[in-house]
Design a protein around this motif. Structure first.
Motif, PDB file in Angstrom:
ATOM      1  N   VAL A 150       0.850  -1.200   0.000  1.00  0.00           N
ATOM      2  CA  VAL A 150       0.000   0.000   0.000  1.00  0.00           C
ATOM      3  C   VAL A 150       0.883   1.246   0.000  1.00  0.00           C
ATOM      4  CG1 VAL A 150      -1.727   1.326   1.277  1.00  0.00           C
ATOM      5  CG2 VAL A 150      -1.897  -1.160   1.169  1.00  0.00           C
ATOM      6  N   ASP A 159       2.353   1.611  -3.265  1.00  0.00           N
ATOM      7  CA  ASP A 159       1.333   1.553  -4.310  1.00  0.00           C
ATOM      8  C   ASP A 159       1.688   0.511  -5.372  1.00  0.00           C
ATOM      9  OD1 ASP A 159      -1.064   2.244  -5.442  1.00  0.00           O
ATOM     10  OD2 ASP A 159      -0.258   3.906  -6.611  1.00  0.00           O
ATOM     11  N   ASN A 185      -4.063  -4.722  -2.299  1.00  0.00           N
ATOM     12  CA  ASN A 185      -4.616  -3.370  -2.484  1.00  0.00           C
ATOM     13  C   ASN A 185      -5.167  -3.163  -3.883  1.00  0.00           C
ATOM     14  OD1 ASN A 185      -1.635  -3.622  -2.260  1.00  0.00           O
ATOM     15  ND2 ASN A 185      -1.621  -1.700  -3.384  1.00  0.00           N
ATOM     16  N   GLU A 200      -7.152  -0.159  -0.851  1.00  0.00           N
ATOM     17  CA  GLU A 200      -6.136   0.113   0.162  1.00  0.00           C
ATOM     18  C   GLU A 200      -6.669  -0.088   1.577  1.00  0.00           C
ATOM     19  OE1 GLU A 200      -6.577   1.767  -2.564  1.00  0.00           O
ATOM     20  OE2 GLU A 200      -4.625   1.571  -3.520  1.00  0.00           O
ATOM     21  N   ASN A 212      -2.150   8.403   2.194  1.00  0.00           N
ATOM     22  CA  ASN A 212      -2.243   6.997   2.586  1.00  0.00           C
ATOM     23  C   ASN A 212      -0.939   6.509   3.195  1.00  0.00           C
ATOM     24  OD1 ASN A 212      -4.859   6.509   1.942  1.00  0.00           O
ATOM     25  ND2 ASN A 212      -4.446   5.294   0.105  1.00  0.00           N
TER      26      ASN A 212
END
Lengths: 412, 373
Positions: A179, A182, A193, A198, B163
């Motif tokens: 996550v 990415d 994810n 996520e 995030n």
């Protein structure tokens, strides 16, 4: 400096830092090395900083000598030759195989979830296709320590639990790393994810961690709980370290190796320590197990960082130059920077300008960054061998020694 | 568009999690009175953690998120700017419970001497750990699904970055909770609190997956899920506090019951707030909140669908004020009120077996406060 491989390092200051990290030399031995090689005592402040990491070592014999001896006994081949034809080298895996047969099934049993979808997420990477590299080391170390402690033939259930927990902690951290970075794929599969988003991926990682923590507590040994909790903290701190870059070259090496220890080696080192604690009360045995795991762990990651430059995309299960694309300067880049100072600015801006990744890649291949990182990995392996050789001989101990060769030769 | 409305909903829910003070004045008074009993103010979030390089790093980075819509910004704002209102209820209850139960029953126990204002250091650490875990999940709750993000909502890069920060800071808090737990030197407590972490995950997971089909909860599953996401951590922490002082299983069980019923009552109270406020105030509420779940059960799925349609405005969005009017015509609200006092009373009942003390009174006052509107 008498050690031949050290000639490869252009900056002996950098080399001194690296050296210290390799061996965990005692303070006296370090100063000795530094003054022998450079005739200066300027590194004492640095020494102080360095020695705050990792436990203190009480080794009686001078390490320099020991290193010489072992350098002769165990010369390790260079990177990137395929191993698949060599049956003998597969031994460590087959030796641990029996103990690891139901590993993934047992892990899935720990993941008690009522909701089917969350269960599927938690089980996702425990599909039996992983290398189970960590559990293998843990099992072999456990059996080697058992022989050393005159308890042949029996693997304690708690030791097997540690093997399982090490894989669970590792997987939980992978899920979160994907996550953070990415990432789309891992081990040739879509990441959690990518498939579920996520939010759910983070929760799945948290759940695996909580299950690992419960399994750990059920072993019922406070020291073991402490040792493995340290791993969880190290993993996060390592991830934080990855956010920053250092201006100064020495600092940068130290930072890189410390990050490598926290993100990769701490788990292996502390799991090895935990299985030794379970069978033997001698702190020296714990220290051997810990140091073997620490050195093998760092070497493992160094090779990983090399493969990011040398392996083709599909072999590693992730695209090459992945680290550069994430803005990370690993061993090969740091070494290359000593040869091509042009890299410095790129490292500082985390390869964020257009074309940086390609240019840095070219510089690394032109330099001997890969070769030097490999020498460094070899050196860590030699230290791991030196440590484990202090245990009484056993099939498993020898497998752990052979494992270091295998690791240096791995191409994926 | 759908994303935008959901995000603002999440944002609101976030704030309500942090600041959910049932009938604020009453609750705040009860809590601030209680704080005096346990020795020092409720800033349990250990200084060690807040002053660490890691979190100051995050704080520095979070500044870059200003102007974006990442939920982490609101969560962080909650700690920094509103620490006065950000009442760390869970830690406080653990401390009060520790004090109410008193010293270890076996008088020869060497841990006696270490008590400070009637609470063992290990229990103080536990209170801190409970807050760390709670906060970690506030942060992890605010992770954004990048797929649901459209370019019109702002740069994707900001969300990725947000995030990253949210994952790391949540993990950091959890890791500190883990090492803190290990230092308690009681593997049973480690197991109990670890299982509470698993419970919270399952509760939140349910929350985030049912929000897609909001309004699918039944009453039984509302209670189960609310226990997991809100009650389990406090209930198990209270139980663990008893374990740390070597109180028997009976005291452990009572402490668990108090923690469980207090949080359920507390959640019902905050779910009921939009329905007990004056008619003139605009309403916003989750379709999974208790009064709605009760209401849906009463009217049945068909009438409920009809009512939802009835409450839609021209833009086919739900007019919550109108929907509230429809819900208030049935008995859903009063049934939720009944359930709230049931849980408040159950919490009171659990405290009866503890010897009378300031701490016990404070816990009783809290249990009473959740039933007042």
């Amino acid at each position: 400096m008498a050690v031949p491989w050290s000639l490869c390092w252009r900056s002996s200051a950098g080399a001194a830092v690296v050296l210290d990290w390799c061996c965990g030399l005692s303070r006296r031995a370090f100063t000795h090395t530094a003054s022998a090689s450079r005739g200066t005592a300027s590194s004492s402040a640095l020494t102080q900083v360095l020695f705050r990491q990792g436990p203190v070592h009480n080794l009686n014999k001078p390490m320099i000598l020991a290193r010489h001896r072992f350098r002769c006994l165990y010369s390790t081949p260079r990177v990137c030759c395929s191993i698949h034809s060599d049956a003998k080298l597969k031994d460590p895996f087959s030796l641990a195989q029996k103990d690891l047969q139901d590993l993934y099934e047992d892990i899935k049993k720990q993941l008690l979830v009522s909701k089917a979808e969350l269960k599927a997420l938690c089980d996702y990477y425990f599909d039996g296709k992983g290398k189970a590299f960590r559990p293998m080391i843990v099992i072999l170390m456990a059996r080697a320590c058992n022989v050393h402690s005159n308890k042949e033939g029996v693997l304690l259930p708690a030791q097997r639990s540690i093997a399982m927990i090490s894989e669970m902690i590792h997987t939980a951290s992978l899920v979160h790393d994907d996550v953070i970075d990415d990432s789309d794929t891992r081990r040739g599969k879509n990441t959690i994810n990518k498939l579920w988003g996520e939010k759910k991926a983070i929760l799945a990682g948290d759940f695996i961690l909580s299950a690992a923590s419960m399994a750990l507590a059920r072993i019922g040994n406070n020291t073991v709980v402490s040792v493995l909790s340290q791993v969880i903290e190290d993993l996060v701190r390592g991830e934080f370290m990855q956010l920053g870059s250092k201006e100064n070259e020495n600092e940068r090496f130290k930072h890189y190796l410390e990050k490598t220890f926290k993100k990769t080696a701490s788990l292996i080192a502390n799991s090895c320590k935990a299985v030794s604690i379970l069978v033997n009360s001698d702190p020296e045995v714990h220290e051997i197990a810990y140091q073997y795991g620490r050195n093998v762990g760092i070497a493992f990651q160094l090779v990983d960082d090399i493969l990011d430059f040398t392996s083709c995309a599909n072999r590693l299960g992730k695209p090459s130059a992945a680290d550069l694309k994430l803005g990370l300067a690993t061993g090969p880049v740091l070494f290359a920077c000593q040869q091509f100072p042009e890299l410095h600015a790129m490292i500082m801006r985390r390869f964020s300008t257009d074309g940086d990744v390609d240019r840095a890649w070219q510089y690394v291949l032109k330099s001997d960054g890969v070769e030097q990182t490999n020498y460094l990995a070899q050196h860590y392996c030699q230290e791991a061998i030196r440590q484990i050789s202090r245990l009484r001989p056993s099939t498993e101990r020898d497998a752990l020694i052979r494992l270091t060769e295998l690791m240096l030769r791995r191409d994926k | 568009m759908a994303w935008r409305s959901r995000l603002s909903y999440i944002g609101r829910r976030h704030l309500s999690i942090i600041f959910s003070n049932p009938s604020p004045s009453n609750w705040t008074k009860v809590v601030s009175d209680a704080e005096k009993i346990v020795g020092y103010p409720t800033s349990f979030m250990s200084l060690r953690c807040l002053l660490s390089d890691e979190l100051s790093n995050v704080a520095m980075h979070v500044r870059k998120l200003v102007g974006t819509k990442h939920p982490l910004l609101n969560t962080a704002r909650g700690f920094v700017f509103d620490s006065r209102n950000n009442i760390q209820m869970r830690g406080l209850v653990v401390l009060l419970m520790s004090k109410a139960a008193g010293p270890s029953p076996s008088t020869s126990d060497p841990i006696h001497d270490s008590m400070i204002s009637g609470i063992y250091p290990s229990q103080r650490n536990l209170a801190e750990i409970t807050e760390l875990i709670h906060t970690a999940f506030l942060v992890h709750r605010g992770i954004v699904n990048l797929k649901e993000w459209s370019n019109s909502d702002g740069p994707l890069k900001d969300m990725q970055f947000g995030n990253k920060m949210a994952v790391l800071s949540g993990d950091f808090l959890l890791a500190n909770a883990c090492t803190g737990l290990a230092q308690l030197n009681d593997t049973k407590v480690v197991e109990l609190i670890s299982s509470a972490i698993g419970d919270v995950v399952q509760g939140i997971y349910h929350e985030s997956s049912s929000s897609a089909e909001e309004g699918s909860l039944t009453l039984a599953s509302w209670e189960d899920q609310t226990f997991l996401s809100h009650g389990a951590l406090l209930a198990k922490s209270c139980q663990a506090a008893m374990k740390l002082a070597r109180h028997g299983t009976e005291a452990q069980n009572l402490a668990f019951q108090y923690g469980k019923h207090l949080t359920l009552g507390h959640k019902l109270n905050s779910d009921l707030q939009p329905f007990v406020k004056s008619e003139s105030e605009p309403a916003v509420f989750s379709l999974d909140s208790a009064p709605v779940v009760f209401h849906r059960q009463i009217v049945g799925p068909e009438r409920w669908r009809h009512q939802l349609k009835q409450a839609q405005n021209m833009a086919r969005q739900i007019d919550y004020t109108k929907l509230r009017g429809l819900i208030k015509m049935e008995r859903g609200v009063s049934q939720a009120l009944d359930l709230c006092s049931y849980h408040g009373n159950k919490a009171l009942e659990a405290m009866k077996c503890f010897p009378p003390s300031d701490a016990r009174s404070a816990l009783e006052n809290m249990a009473c406060a959740v039933t007042k509107f």
